[in-house]
Enzyme design. Structure first.
Site, short mmCIF file in Angstrom:
data_model
loop_
_atom_site.label_atom_id
_atom_site.label_comp_id
_atom_site.label_asym_id
_atom_site.label_seq_id
_atom_site.Cartn_x
_atom_site.Cartn_y
_atom_site.Cartn_z
N ILE A 302 0.74 -1.09 0.56
CA ILE A 302 0.03 -0.25 0.09
C ILE A 302 0.79 1.00 -0.35
CG2 ILE A 302 -0.06 -0.09 2.81
CD1 ILE A 302 -2.96 1.07 2.31
N LEU A 303 0.48 2.44 -0.68
CA LEU A 303 1.32 3.13 -0.36
C LEU A 303 0.77 4.32 -1.56
CD1 LEU A 303 4.29 4.30 -1.20
CD2 LEU A 303 4.59 4.19 -3.89
N VAL A 304 0.25 6.07 -0.42
CA VAL A 304 0.13 6.74 -1.09
C VAL A 304 1.23 8.15 -1.34
CG1 VAL A 304 -1.60 8.86 -0.19
CG2 VAL A 304 -2.01 6.70 0.86
N GLN A 309 0.12 11.87 1.26
CA GLN A 309 -0.49 11.51 2.84
C GLN A 309 -0.11 12.19 3.85
OE1 GLN A 309 4.24 10.12 2.71
NE2 GLN A 309 4.49 8.71 1.67
N LYS A 311 -3.86 12.71 5.02
CA LYS A 311 -4.56 13.23 4.30
C LYS A 311 -5.95 12.13 4.41
CE LYS A 311 -1.66 16.37 1.80
NZ LYS A 311 -1.79 17.55 2.64
N GLY A 312 -5.45 11.20 4.96
CA GLY A 312 -7.00 10.36 4.98
C GLY A 312 -6.98 9.52 4.38
N GLY A 314 -5.10 6.55 3.06
CA GLY A 314 -4.84 5.84 2.98
C GLY A 314 -5.82 4.83 3.38
N GLU A 336 0.05 -8.26 4.78
CA GLU A 336 1.66 -8.72 5.22
C GLU A 336 2.47 -8.02 5.67
OE1 GLU A 336 4.84 -11.60 3.87
OE2 GLU A 336 2.39 -11.81 3.76
#
Length: 514
Positions: A302-304, A309, A311-312, A314, A336
């Site tokens: 998972i990556l924003v 980042q 800021k909600g 994710g 994981e």
């Protein structure tokens, strides 16, 4: 927001090697670095982390003229891409400035230095290290890079050009194409995906990309199958950011149809009716078969993107995944090896869901009542405060929260129910200590583990084993080392850390409920 690594039940899946096109913005004589020498006596060296600076930019104007709002990427570790010791040798005054387009994710690397010298360890060839990070995203020249802001301004919305093998180049300019055969243009990466959730968005995303006056904006989460060629190409554009920002990450196998990509985008419409689609983040989900007729969803990455980042977004992705897991009635949703921050966000979301889940209300109240009755430390047989198996199963079936995660949440639910908490904190600490003592020291363990042992077989000794549940303190995954006194000290430290974590999450949950 990220996590340590992705994987499947067989741990990591690596992508097959393929030929990669790489271009560098360096002088033509850079290929001859190994033969250059200026007669220095000392072998100059610098760590990659100290000489490489990376910017994420959204317009031509930001290139070479970064301002206070320009996003600077803070990578996990660049040294790992440059030799065993992470050092670059043979350069005086080396400076590598990398620009990544937040529109198309193309990359331009500007390399400057004062001089070179072989002091005994050679002159580091910079190409392999930069290639390992950015691969085919690198372009040959600054002009080509700047053109991507216009030529691929709609790549997320419409897709990327997929050139057939019989297409040829008119010149070295990568965007001038003579099509002798078919030119396949996938014009709908997002629109071909399944929209899992969408909602209006009226807030400012970041200082970098301010919504224009009169614009309307909408957030969307779309599900894409990674094995689709255009989706796989989109993911390959994102791999460098994954390598730079997610600790211990490796690319997923884009040929495996069990991988799904959930992308969160912002779609903006101006007064003329034109729209732009901006990628904010993504998560990669793997679908495992679960006997006899269902599947499990595991979050592998998972990556924003850095400008968006905290800021909600994710959290929004995780909430959509929970909704999908319930709607499609998977067995459960797992992660994981999540990093600490991701685990905190995940737990906050799950606690809010569990507080509204009435089937476990009586079990939580019962555990709280036990903690309020006398001092646990003075009781000969401390009460067992683990959740009943029926509660564990109800949570899994209805909310798709797996047992391991629910047990983490269980302790926080009890803490939230202790009012006032200070009055019962001694008992709560004793409760946590007893649980961790049973888990790590193996005393009066409430949880049986599992153990795999080899067995003799005429079939295949390497593939024959027995899996059975162990009793008491067998099958522990964590051991405390040293003497009994040292173990007690280690246990006390673990308990303190766990209490601190519980209080932090409880505080965040309380603020969100207020």
């Amino acid at each position: 927001m990220g996590q340590k690594k992705q994987g499947s039940d067989s741990d990591q899946i690596t992508e097959p090697k393929k030929r990669r096109r790489v271009g560098f913005a360096v002088p033509c004589w850079a290929d001859c670095f190994s033969s250059c020498s200026y007669g220095f006596d000392v072998d100059a060296s610098v760590e990659a982390n100290h000489c490489i600076k990376i910017y994420l930019v959204s317009s031509k104007e930001e290139v070479d003229a970064p301002n206070t709002n320009t996003c600077v990427i803070d990578p996990v570790d660049l040294n790992q891409f440059f030799g065993e010791d992470g050092k670059i040798y043979g350069y005086q005054g080396l400076k590598i400035t990398v620009w990544i387009s937040s529109i198309s994710f193309h990359v331009y690397a500007d390399i400057t230095f004062e001089s070179t010298s072989d002091g005994g360890k050679g002159i580091t060839n910079l190409k392999p290290g930069l290639q390992d990070i950015f691969a085919e995203n690198l372009v040959d020249s600054k002009d080509d890079f700047l053109q991507t802001f216009s030529t691929e301004s709609q790549c997320i919305k419409y897709g990327f050009l997929i050139i057939h093998a019989n297409a040829t180049l008119k010149s070295s300019h990568i965007f001038q194409l003579i099509i002798e055969g078919a030119l396949a243009v996938d014009r709908s990466i997002i629109s071909k995906g399944e929209i899992m959730h969408q909602k209006p968005f009226h807030g400012q995303i970041s200082n970098l990309d301010k919504p224009l006056e009169g614009e309307t904006s909408e957030l969307q989460v779309a599900r894409l199958v990674v094995s689709n060629m255009s989706v796989g190409h989109l993911y390959s554009r994102l791999v460098p950011l994954v390598l730079l920002l997610v600790d211990g990450s490796t690319p997923i196998d884009v040929t495996d149809p069990k991988w799904e990509l959930y992308v969160v985008t912002e779609k903006q419409n101006d007064q003329q009716g034109d729209s732009q689609c901006r990628l904010l983040g993504f998560t990669a989900i793997y679908r495992f078969y679960h006997y006899p007729d269902t599947s499990r969803m595991r979050l592998g990455q998972i990556l924003v993107l850095p400008p968006y980042q905290h800021k909600g977004f994710g959290r929004y992705l995780l909430e959509v995944l929970n909704t999908v897991a319930i709607a499609e009635d998977v067995y459960d949703l797992t992660m994981e090896e999540p990093l600490d921050y991701l685990q905190q966000v995940r737990t906050c979301i799950d606690i809010l869901r569990l507080l509204e889940f009435s089937p476990i209300e009586d079990a939580v109240k019962s555990a709280i009542t036990c903690l309020k009755q006398g001092k646990l430390s003075k009781k000969v047989q401390p009460p067992r405060l683990a959740p009943p198996s029926t509660a564990v199963e109800n949570v899994r079936k209805s909310l798709k929260i797996n047992k391991k995660q629910f047990l983490q949440c269980w302790e926080i639910l009890i803490y939230l129910g202790l009012n006032p908490t200070d009055k019962y904190m001694e008992n709560f600490t004793e409760f946590i200590s007893n649980r961790m003592k049973a888990e790590f020291l193996g005393r009066d363990s409430e949880n049986a583990g599992k153990r795999v042992i080899d067995v003799r077989s005429d079939y295949n000794s390497e593939m024959s084993f027995v899996l059975f549940k162990t009793q008491s303190n067998e099958g522990r995954s964590i051991e405390l080392n040293g003497s009994e006194t040292n173990q007690e000290d280690q246990l006390r430290q673990l308990v303190d850390e766990r209490i601190k974590e519980i209080k932090l999450i409880a505080e965040k949950v309380s603020l969100q409920r207020a």
